[in-house]
Design a protein around this motif. Structure first.
Motif, short mmCIF file in Angstrom:
data_model
loop_
_atom_site.label_atom_id
_atom_site.label_comp_id
_atom_site.label_asym_id
_atom_site.label_seq_id
_atom_site.Cartn_x
_atom_site.Cartn_y
_atom_site.Cartn_z
N GLU A 1 53.49 39.19 4.56
CA GLU A 1 53.21 38.08 3.66
C GLU A 1 54.29 37.01 3.90
OE1 GLU A 1 50.54 37.83 1.64
OE2 GLU A 1 49.89 39.76 2.42
N GLY A 2 53.93 35.76 3.78
CA GLY A 2 54.89 34.67 3.96
C GLY A 2 55.51 34.25 2.65
N ASP A 3 55.97 35.23 1.87
CA ASP A 3 56.53 34.95 0.55
C ASP A 3 57.61 35.99 0.22
OD1 ASP A 3 55.09 37.30 0.06
OD2 ASP A 3 53.61 36.34 -1.24
N ALA A 4 57.93 36.10 -1.06
CA ALA A 4 58.98 37.03 -1.49
C ALA A 4 58.67 38.47 -1.07
CB ALA A 4 59.19 36.94 -3.00
N GLN A 5 57.40 38.86 -1.09
CA GLN A 5 57.04 40.22 -0.68
C GLN A 5 57.36 40.44 0.79
OE1 GLN A 5 55.70 42.99 -2.54
NE2 GLN A 5 56.42 43.95 -0.66
N GLY A 6 57.04 39.48 1.63
CA GLY A 6 57.34 39.59 3.05
C GLY A 6 58.84 39.65 3.30
N LEU A 7 59.60 38.84 2.56
CA LEU A 7 61.06 38.86 2.69
C LEU A 7 61.62 40.21 2.28
CD1 LEU A 7 61.89 35.33 1.28
CD2 LEU A 7 61.96 36.05 3.67
N TYR A 8 61.07 40.76 1.21
CA TYR A 8 61.53 42.07 0.74
C TYR A 8 61.22 43.14 1.78
CZ TYR A 8 62.08 46.24 -2.10
OH TYR A 8 62.47 47.47 -2.56
N ASP A 9 60.01 43.13 2.32
CA ASP A 9 59.65 44.11 3.35
C ASP A 9 60.54 43.98 4.57
OD1 ASP A 9 57.58 45.33 1.90
OD2 ASP A 9 56.05 43.97 2.68
N MET A 10 60.78 42.73 5.01
CA MET A 10 61.64 42.50 6.16
C MET A 10 63.03 43.06 5.92
SD MET A 10 62.92 38.86 7.77
CE MET A 10 63.93 38.44 6.34
N THR A 11 63.59 42.76 4.76
CA THR A 11 64.93 43.23 4.44
C THR A 11 65.00 44.75 4.43
OG1 THR A 11 65.33 41.22 3.16
CG2 THR A 11 66.79 43.08 2.74
N CYS A 12 64.02 45.39 3.82
CA CYS A 12 63.99 46.86 3.77
C CYS A 12 63.92 47.47 5.17
CB CYS A 12 62.79 47.35 2.95
SG CYS A 12 62.94 47.07 1.19
N ILE A 13 63.06 46.91 6.00
CA ILE A 13 62.88 47.44 7.36
C ILE A 13 64.16 47.28 8.17
CG2 ILE A 13 61.71 46.99 9.56
CD1 ILE A 13 59.18 46.38 7.80
N LEU A 14 64.76 46.10 8.10
CA LEU A 14 65.97 45.87 8.88
C LEU A 14 67.12 46.73 8.37
CD1 LEU A 14 65.70 42.04 9.46
CD2 LEU A 14 64.94 43.91 10.92
N GLN A 15 67.20 46.91 7.08
CA GLN A 15 68.22 47.80 6.53
C GLN A 15 68.01 49.23 7.01
OE1 GLN A 15 68.20 47.55 2.26
NE2 GLN A 15 70.36 47.04 2.27
N GLU A 16 66.78 49.68 6.94
CA GLU A 16 66.45 51.06 7.32
C GLU A 16 66.89 51.37 8.75
OE1 GLU A 16 62.50 53.78 8.28
OE2 GLU A 16 62.25 51.82 7.37
N HIS A 17 66.62 50.46 9.65
CA HIS A 17 66.87 50.74 11.06
C HIS A 17 68.25 50.33 11.56
CE1 HIS A 17 62.91 52.23 11.85
NE2 HIS A 17 62.34 51.12 11.41
N SER A 18 68.95 49.46 10.84
CA SER A 18 70.20 48.94 11.39
C SER A 18 71.46 49.40 10.68
CB SER A 18 70.17 47.40 11.40
OG SER A 18 70.09 46.91 10.09
N ARG A 19 71.35 50.12 9.63
CA ARG A 19 72.55 50.63 8.95
C ARG A 19 73.29 51.57 9.89
NH1 ARG A 19 73.57 49.86 3.73
NH2 ARG A 19 71.94 48.93 2.48
#
Length: 183
Positions: A113-131
């Motif tokens: 989604e091109g909104d807050a939901q998409g930003l939240y999903d992006m942040t979760c995914i990047l956190q999951e894989h890059s920590r």
């Protein structure tokens, strides 16, 4: 595509600028105006709706970096830093709106989604894989950590932008820019 970009930082930046992500300077910036507020603020807590594999996350980070490497974006980030007198809190608050101009087309290109939901999903995914330590107990691969570090450097306007240094965001502490932070 499985490993980090090779070459000097200048070569990498030059190659990133040849891609299509967020190529156009936003109209509000052309007119010298402030960015509009982010649309689609959620009524309640967000839940993750998207997932990417480790490899696809690396590709996603590369596309964000291509967008952040665009000269119009770098110019806006540098101006933002100057306008807020290099005050970190003010800079981070303002940066989320500027960054969304790059993030939205990348999110939509990837089916988010091109909104807050998409930003939240992006942040979760990047956190999951890059920590430093992933949820499955394994360490994040060095190539992904390098991509994230390069992406964050571009997001914050590079070393010449004046906002990197000892206060740079840390993926392991959860520091963020705001909605859509790459952390």
């Amino acid at each position: 595509r499985g490993g980090p970009a090779e070459g000097t930082a200048e070569d990498v930046a030059r190659s990133l600028m040849d891609e299509n992500a967020a190529r156009q300077r936003p109209q509000w910036a052309l007119e010298g105006e402030a960015p509009p507020p982010l649309a689609g603020a959620p009524d309640g807590p967000l839940e993750r709706t998207m997932h990417l594999t480790l490899t696809l996350s690396g590709d996603f980070i590369e596309e964000l970096a291509r967008g952040y490497s665009q000269q119009w974006f770098q110019d806006l980030v540098h101006a933002c830093a100057r306008d807020c007198h290099y005050d970190r809190s003010d800079f981070l608050r303002r940066l989320q709106h500027i960054a969304f101009e790059v993030q939205k087309p990348v999110l939509e290109n990837w089916g988010f989604e091109g909104d807050a939901q998409g930003l939240y999903d992006m942040t979760c995914i990047l956190q999951e894989h890059s920590r430093g330590r992933r949820s499955d107990g394994s360490d994040a691969p060095a190539w992904l950590k390098e991509r994230v570090e390069s992406c964050l450097t571009l997001l914050y306007g590079g070393h010449e932008g004046g906002m990197l240094g000892s206060q740079a965001p840390d993926l392991d502490t959860g520091a963020e820019v705001g909605p859509g932070a790459v952390r």
